[in-house]
Design an enzyme around this catalytic site. Structure first.
Site, PDB file in Angstrom:
ATOM      1  N   THR A  14      -3.064   5.777  -6.056  1.00 21.01           N
ATOM      2  CA  THR A  14      -2.711   5.606  -7.466  1.00 21.01           C
ATOM      3  C   THR A  14      -3.905   5.214  -8.318  1.00 21.01           C
ATOM      4  O   THR A  14      -3.950   5.512  -9.506  1.00 21.01           O
ATOM      5  CB  THR A  14      -1.589   4.552  -7.577  1.00 21.01           C
ATOM      6  OG1 THR A  14      -0.449   5.074  -6.917  1.00 21.01           O
ATOM      7  CG2 THR A  14      -1.225   4.233  -9.011  1.00 21.01           C
ATOM      8  N   SER A  61      -1.480   7.607  -0.098  1.00 17.30           N
ATOM      9  CA  SER A  61      -1.571   6.896   1.185  1.00 17.30           C
ATOM     10  C   SER A  61      -0.302   7.023   2.012  1.00 17.30           C
ATOM     11  O   SER A  61      -0.321   6.724   3.202  1.00 17.30           O
ATOM     12  CB  SER A  61      -1.967   5.438   0.979  1.00 17.30           C
ATOM     13  OG  SER A  61      -0.893   4.646   0.546  1.00 17.30           O
TER      14      SER A  61
HETATM   15  C1  SIN Z   1       0.018   3.740  -4.716  1.00 13.65           C
HETATM   16  O1  SIN Z   1      -1.150   4.037  -4.513  1.00 13.65           O
HETATM   17  O2  SIN Z   1       0.305   2.717  -5.373  1.00 13.65           O
HETATM   18  C2  SIN Z   1       1.180   4.542  -4.235  1.00 13.65           C
HETATM   19  C3  SIN Z   1       0.834   5.878  -3.733  1.00 13.65           C
HETATM   20  C4  SIN Z   1      -0.103   5.798  -2.569  1.00 13.65           C
HETATM   21  O3  SIN Z   1       0.065   4.924  -1.719  1.00 13.65           O
HETATM   22  O4  SIN Z   1      -1.010   6.626  -2.499  1.00 13.65           O
END
Ligand code: SIN
Length: 337
Positions: A14, A61
């Site tokens: 994110t 992730s």
């Molecule tokens: C995030 O990064 O907050 C959620 C999505 C991810 O884990 O890539």
């Protein structure tokens, strides 16, 4: 004055996410911007530090698998071996950030600060927390007193041990904490404050230092979550799928329905390593006599949650450890909390 050199390693998440409008903070595409573009949103970074940017992967992730950890490990070791680099920052999605941080904490033998950082809001949002988190992470990575603390996680001004930290909220910027252990420090306006002395956990190579072996293939280790009325079905399926290890995410103090207990106790003798952990709650699981853990070769890991114990089992099994050696390693890890 010479600027400290940092290695910034991008993996997506994110912190590199983009939404359709600045008012949107939950409906977005993670891993949309390169790390170089994210760095450009914080001009102070290049004023303060010499920065080497690399991007071994670009993904959300929730798509990270143990094979990605090996690519990341290689990128981190390259920076560790570069004498000009004083610290390493990894940008990462928050969903499995704590798993990657645990993996690095237990596999990288180095005193150099390694800091994993993410964001809860996409880079395009009015409320984007990525720029401040990234600046904070770099402040910590460049801080000489961050050495010898293993892999750290910096989120929302808090510094956590990679081993103890966990995500606790689905969207708040105050999403991470370290239950029982607590944060190891804070960072604000480049000032780093520690709450306790450095304590680096022994890595998987603790018995034979510097002998990290990149696994040719990971063993299969699964997590079986308990609930009222649970039976052996999931565990049997994991064994049939070739699991070499199963983490039992049990009820309360890692309890299991009485009728299911004998099956779990029989697994180590069949060559399937079992660990007893508590599902969803904090507290140190005891090696309670009713389970006769030691007698049956069942592992326990105090307050470590199931998904972190799974990483220990993956690493231990991949390095040829048997159950006794993994339990010994866990006991030494717990001494560094
Ligand atoms: C995030 O990064 O907050 C959620 C999505 C991810 O884990 O890539």
């Amino acid at each position: 004055m010479t600027k400290p050199r940092l290695a910034l390693i991008g993996t997506g998440g994110t912190i590199a996410g983009a939404a359709s409008a600045a008012s949107v903070s939950t409906d977005y595409k993670p891993a949309s911007l390169s790390l170089a573009a994210v760095v450009d949103t914080v001009p102070e970074l290049r004023q303060r530090y010499n920065i080497d940017v690399s991007q071994p992967m670009q993904l959300a992730s929730y798509d990270v698998r143990p094979d990605h950890w090996l690519d990341l490990h290689a990128a981190v070791m390259q920076a560790v071996h570069n004498p000009h680099v004083v610290g390493i920052v990894i940008t990462h999605g928050t969903d499995t950030l704590e798993e990657t941080a645990t993996f690095l904490h237990l596999s990288v033998d180095s005193d150099k600060p390694i800091v994993v950082v993410g964001a809860m809001r996409p880079a395009t949002a009015y409320s984007a927390d990525g720029p401040a988190n990234l600046l904070d992470a770099c402040s910590v990575a460049a801080c000489p007193t961050a050495r010898g603390r293993g892999t750290l996680v910096v989120m929302n001004g808090r510094i956590h041990s990679g081993l103890w930290v966990g995500k606790r909220h689905v969207s708040s910027v105050e999403a991470f904490d370290s239950p029982l252990a607590g944060a190891v420090g804070e960072v604000a306006d480049q000032a780093v404050q520690w709450f306790r002395a450095a304590g680096r956990a022994p890595t998987v190579a603790w018995q034979t230092p510097s002998t990290w072996k990149t696994p040719a293939a990971w063993p299969r280790v699964d997590i079986a979550v308990a609930y009222a009325g649970v039976d052996e079905t999931a565990m049997r399926a994991f064994v049939a799928a070739g699991a070499q290890g199963i983490v039992h995410a049990g009820l309360g103090n890692a309890n299991t329905p009485t009728a299911y207990r004998a099956f779990i106790q029989s697994l180590p003798a069949q060559g399937v390593l079992v660990a007893r952990c508590a599902r969803f709650i904090t507290g140190s699981v005891t090696r309670a006599s009713v389970y006769a853990d030691a007698q049956h070769g069942i592992l326990t890991a105090g307050p470590l949650p199931p998904h972190k114990v799974r990483i220990i089992m993956l690493l231990g099994l991949a390095h040829g450890m048997d159950g006794a050696a993994i339990q010994d390693w866990i006991d030494r890890i717990l001494l560094t909390a």
